[in-house]
Enzyme design. Structure first.
Site: not given
Ligand code: FPP
Length: 246
Positions: A21, A23, A67, A69-70, A72, A196-197
């Protein structure tokens, strides 16, 4: 690295699961778009997979796409799917060289056809590898997984394939997406969120939970070692008293 020497190789988690989490926040802090965060998150995936294999962890499960994340924005979903496909293309060699088997859990059919195709190929090409199983949770939701297990068990009961009395933990395990994986020993979540989401709800029944403030794209070897060291300091009692397990 000194910290590596403090890890007891005889007491590694057999199954490590990670909620990657942060990114989006990582990218925002840098004034960049969320996609930049996901791209760098992919690099952290690579480092983590290699480090786990080197350490001797047998099962690593990564929450790559839920599930939920769809929901977004389409652009972000498309970016994540593209990153997944590219990573699979680029990393087949690394998986093969490191003797890692790829596995997936989740609602495979909801993924775009191109992702399904790439996944099937990598799964098939790595099926005989046995150093570590890397499981990607893709379009995964634990409640959906449990519903699907309940449905298949009910059908078997209706058709007299199993009796109601025979339903036990092992039968439930066999009907979950994670059927061949052991229970999770250690669950890590990055980015300071303590949730745990909808991830592996059944499988984490006795897992040790580890939360770190580090945002996923910044997660390095050292952060993984720290989590494992914390795990090794804990007393896992599985409901018993401290005296009983000594
Ligand atoms: C959470 O960060 C991350 C994700 C929803 C996706 C994870 C995906 C990757 C690391 C890349 C691709 C994966 C593979 C296996 C090659 P967030 O976007 O929820 O971050 P935030 O909470 O700060 O907005």
């Amino acid at each position: 690295m000194d910290i590596l020497n403090t890890i007891n190789k005889d007491n590694l988690p057999k199954h490590l699961a990670i909620i990657m989490d942060g990114n989006g926040r990582w990218a925002k802090q840098k004034g960049m778009l969320r996609a930049f965060g996901h791209e760098n998150g992919t690099k952290a995936v690579r480092t983590t997979v290699e480090t786990c294999a080197k350490l001797g962890i047998e099962n690593l499960t990564l929450y790559a796409f839920s599930t939920e994340n769809w929901n977004r924005p389409k652009l972000e979903v498309d970016t994540l799917m593209k990153l997944l496909i590219n990573s699979l293309k680029n990393e087949l060699k690394t998986l093969t060289e490191n003797n890692i088997k790829l596995n997936i859990i989740g609602n495979f059919e909801k993924l775009p056809a191109s992702a399904q195709k790439e996944l099937s190929q990598v799964i098939s090409k790595t099926k005989d590898n046995n150093r570590m199983t890397l499981t990607l949770a893709l379009s995964y939701g634990s409640r959906e997984e449990i519903i699907s297990a309940v449905k298949s068990i009910s059908t078997k009961v209706k058709n007299n394939i199993i009796s109601t009395d025979a339903i036990d933990e092992s039968i439930i395990n066999q009907h979950l997406y994670t059927q061949n994986l052991p229970d999770v020993d250690l669950l890590i979540r990055t980015s300071g969120e303590h949730r745990i989401s909808n991830f592996l709800l059944w499988q984490i029944a006795y897992a040790e939970l580890y939360f770190t403030e580090v945002l996923w794209p910044d997660f390095r070897e050292k952060d993984l070692y720290e989590a494992i060291i914390s795990y090794q300091k804990r007393e896992r009692r599985f409901g018993k008293t401290s005296e009983q397990i000594k």
